[in-house]
Design a protein around this motif. Structure first.
Motif, PDB file in Angstrom:
ATOM      1  N   ASP A  32       0.818  -1.206   0.000  1.00  0.00           N
ATOM      2  CA  ASP A  32       0.000   0.000   0.000  1.00  0.00           C
ATOM      3  C   ASP A  32       0.846   1.249   0.000  1.00  0.00           C
ATOM      4  N   ASP A  33       2.143   1.136   0.124  1.00  0.00           N
ATOM      5  CA  ASP A  33       2.984   2.310   0.046  1.00  0.00           C
ATOM      6  C   ASP A  33       4.282   1.953  -0.658  1.00  0.00           C
ATOM      7  N   ALA A  34       4.950   3.002  -1.131  1.00  0.00           N
ATOM      8  CA  ALA A  34       6.137   2.796  -1.955  1.00  0.00           C
ATOM      9  C   ALA A  34       7.263   2.129  -1.176  1.00  0.00           C
ATOM     10  N   ASP A  35       7.379   2.456   0.121  1.00  0.00           N
ATOM     11  CA  ASP A  35       8.461   1.878   0.893  1.00  0.00           C
ATOM     12  C   ASP A  35       8.324   0.377   0.999  1.00  0.00           C
ATOM     13  N   THR A  36       7.073  -0.108   1.229  1.00  0.00           N
ATOM     14  CA  THR A  36       6.851  -1.540   1.312  1.00  0.00           C
ATOM     15  C   THR A  36       7.127  -2.202  -0.019  1.00  0.00           C
ATOM     16  N   ALA A  37       6.738  -1.518  -1.103  1.00  0.00           N
ATOM     17  CA  ALA A  37       7.001  -2.061  -2.434  1.00  0.00           C
ATOM     18  C   ALA A  37       8.497  -2.180  -2.669  1.00  0.00           C
ATOM     19  N   GLU A  38       9.244  -1.166  -2.203  1.00  0.00           N
ATOM     20  CA  GLU A  38      10.688  -1.224  -2.345  1.00  0.00           C
ATOM     21  C   GLU A  38      11.244  -2.412  -1.579  1.00  0.00           C
ATOM     22  N   ALA A  39      10.705  -2.621  -0.361  1.00  0.00           N
ATOM     23  CA  ALA A  39      11.191  -3.721   0.453  1.00  0.00           C
ATOM     24  C   ALA A  39      10.910  -5.064  -0.204  1.00  0.00           C
ATOM     25  N   ALA A 159      -4.339   9.201  -9.203  1.00  0.00           N
ATOM     26  CA  ALA A 159      -3.158   8.334  -9.162  1.00  0.00           C
ATOM     27  C   ALA A 159      -2.084   8.970  -8.291  1.00  0.00           C
ATOM     28  N   LEU A 160      -1.518   8.178  -7.390  1.00  0.00           N
ATOM     29  CA  LEU A 160      -0.419   8.659  -6.566  1.00  0.00           C
ATOM     30  C   LEU A 160       0.899   8.408  -7.272  1.00  0.00           C
ATOM     31  N   LYS A 161       1.752   9.426  -7.300  1.00  0.00           N
ATOM     32  CA  LYS A 161       3.068   9.287  -7.920  1.00  0.00           C
ATOM     33  C   LYS A 161       4.111   9.227  -6.811  1.00  0.00           C
ATOM     34  N   TYR A 172      21.615   5.394 -20.275  1.00  0.00           N
ATOM     35  CA  TYR A 172      21.273   6.811 -20.405  1.00  0.00           C
ATOM     36  C   TYR A 172      20.568   7.308 -19.148  1.00  0.00           C
ATOM     37  N   PRO A 173      20.693   8.616 -18.861  1.00  0.00           N
ATOM     38  CA  PRO A 173      20.010   9.164 -17.686  1.00  0.00           C
ATOM     39  C   PRO A 173      18.505   9.054 -17.836  1.00  0.00           C
ATOM     40  N   ALA A 174      17.837   8.766 -16.737  1.00  0.00           N
ATOM     41  CA  ALA A 174      16.392   8.566 -16.767  1.00  0.00           C
ATOM     42  C   ALA A 174      15.787   8.995 -15.444  1.00  0.00           C
ATOM     43  N   THR A 175      14.487   9.193 -15.453  1.00  0.00           N
ATOM     44  CA  THR A 175      13.729   9.445 -14.239  1.00  0.00           C
ATOM     45  C   THR A 175      12.702   8.335 -14.078  1.00  0.00           C
ATOM     46  N   ARG A 176      12.637   7.779 -12.908  1.00  0.00           N
ATOM     47  CA  ARG A 176      11.674   6.723 -12.582  1.00  0.00           C
ATOM     48  C   ARG A 176      10.513   7.316 -11.812  1.00  0.00           C
ATOM     49  N   ILE A 177       9.299   6.927 -12.182  1.00  0.00           N
ATOM     50  CA  ILE A 177       8.090   7.344 -11.468  1.00  0.00           C
ATOM     51  C   ILE A 177       7.219   6.116 -11.250  1.00  0.00           C
ATOM     52  N   ASP A 178       6.856   5.846  -9.995  1.00  0.00           N
ATOM     53  CA  ASP A 178       5.901   4.793  -9.698  1.00  0.00           C
ATOM     54  C   ASP A 178       4.518   5.408  -9.553  1.00  0.00           C
ATOM     55  N   LEU A 179       3.512   4.733 -10.119  1.00  0.00           N
ATOM     56  CA  LEU A 179       2.136   5.198 -10.011  1.00  0.00           C
ATOM     57  C   LEU A 179       1.281   4.100  -9.396  1.00  0.00           C
ATOM     58  N   ARG A 180       0.387   4.496  -8.502  1.00  0.00           N
ATOM     59  CA  ARG A 180      -0.544   3.547  -7.914  1.00  0.00           C
ATOM     60  C   ARG A 180      -1.844   4.259  -7.573  1.00  0.00           C
ATOM     61  N   ILE A 181      -2.883   3.485  -7.350  1.00  0.00           N
ATOM     62  CA  ILE A 181      -4.184   4.016  -6.971  1.00  0.00           C
ATOM     63  C   ILE A 181      -4.352   3.848  -5.468  1.00  0.00           C
ATOM     64  N   PRO A 182      -4.792   4.874  -4.753  1.00  0.00           N
ATOM     65  CA  PRO A 182      -5.018   4.728  -3.311  1.00  0.00           C
ATOM     66  C   PRO A 182      -5.965   3.570  -3.020  1.00  0.00           C
ATOM     67  N   VAL A 219       1.116  -1.414  -9.038  1.00  0.00           N
ATOM     68  CA  VAL A 219       2.096  -0.334  -9.049  1.00  0.00           C
ATOM     69  C   VAL A 219       2.839  -0.433 -10.365  1.00  0.00           C
ATOM     70  N   ALA A 220       2.666   0.553 -11.211  1.00  0.00           N
ATOM     71  CA  ALA A 220       3.351   0.573 -12.504  1.00  0.00           C
ATOM     72  C   ALA A 220       4.551   1.499 -12.402  1.00  0.00           C
ATOM     73  N   THR A 221       5.604   1.147 -13.093  1.00  0.00           N
ATOM     74  CA  THR A 221       6.816   1.963 -13.081  1.00  0.00           C
ATOM     75  C   THR A 221       7.068   2.517 -14.473  1.00  0.00           C
TER      76      THR A 221
END
Length: 261
Positions: A32-39, A159-161, A172-182, A219-221
């Motif tokens: 439910d949150d990005a930190d848990t997804a990272e873990a 959508a939460l970013k 190449y340099p890039a920016t990552r954005i995770d999107l999810r729905i509350p 969670v889409a990246t």
């Protein structure tokens, strides 16, 4: 695409197939949150892989008569040429079991709840409101990576970013954005409900003929890559973010990507 274009029979089929790429993540559920997804070990910072073998393989050419058929890929390193949905060619190494759909959508465990994969896509406009989707208006996105990043971060619709980070993708340099729905978002009022789906329409890519539909629990990246001043986007998803085996395999594939100059 018209800002108020309705989805006809053919477009609806493509929409359903696009949803299929993400539906596995919605079925399996995720943090439910990005930190848990990272873990959980989801892919974080793909970078240039090792040098590809001199014996490069070719992606099977898509046959329009096959429509959404999943074509098996043998293990090896493939040369993916530039195309309407990819501003630059790239090399990528697949282990056994991967498939390709429409000539450019790559997946493992295709059409299964634990499907995971990625594809390259050119994005030149997004829906102004992801909940209203094509029932609302579209916003043109100017050239360069910053324009798309800003548009995604400013997009309305619920959508939460999260996990907006600088990284390296394909060398190449890039920016990552995770999107999810509350978790408790009310999606019944959104455009997708008219088609029998719960989700948000983030964009429609005319060059790739692909909708990006974000589903509950997914969670889409999005990786926005700066390829020598040209903008290239890669979209990934993992059907079962709790499977360390699947996460490691996708990470290995992403790290093998080498974008051509």
């Amino acid at each position: 695409m018209s800002t108020n274009q309705s989805v006809g029979t053919t477009s609806m089929r493509r929409l359903a197939l696009a949803v299929g790429l993400l539906v596995a993540a919605g079925l399996s559920g995720c943090a439910d949150d990005a930190d848990t997804a990272e873990a959980a070990g989801r892919p974080t910072s793909p970078s240039a892989g090792t040098s590809a073998s001199s014996a490069l393989l070719s992606i099977p050419e898509w046959n329009g008569q096959d429509e959404g058929a999943q074509v098996p890929l043998g293990s090896g390193t493939y040369a993916v040429p530039s195309s309407p949905w990819s501003v630059a060619g790239f090399r990528v190494t697949f282990p056994a079991g991967w498939t390709v759909q429409y000539g450019h959508v790559y997946a493992q465990h295709s059409d299964q709840p634990d499907e995971f994969g990625f594809y390259a896509v050119v994005v030149d406009e997004i829906f102004t409101d992801a909940c209203r989707g094509e029932g609302g208006t579209t916003q043109a996105v100017g050239p360069g990576v910053d324009a798309l990043i800003t548009a995604l971060l400013d997009q309305k619709g619920g959508a939460l970013k999260t996990n907006v980070t600088d990284t390296i993708f394909g060398g190449y340099p890039a920016t990552r954005i995770d999107l999810r729905i509350p978790k408790h978002a009310d999606l019944d009022r959104c455009q997708m409900a008219e088609y029998g789906f719960a989700g948000l329409q983030v964009w429609y890519s005319e060059p790739a003929d692909k909708y990006f539909v974000l589903l509950p629990g997914a969670v889409a990246t999005v990786y926005v890559v700066d390829v020598e001043g040209e903008r290239q986007v890669f979209l990934t998803q993992v059907g079962n973010p709790h499977s360390q085996t699947d996460l490691a395999e996708l990470q290995t594939v992403l790290e093998s990507i080498e974008i051509e100059e």
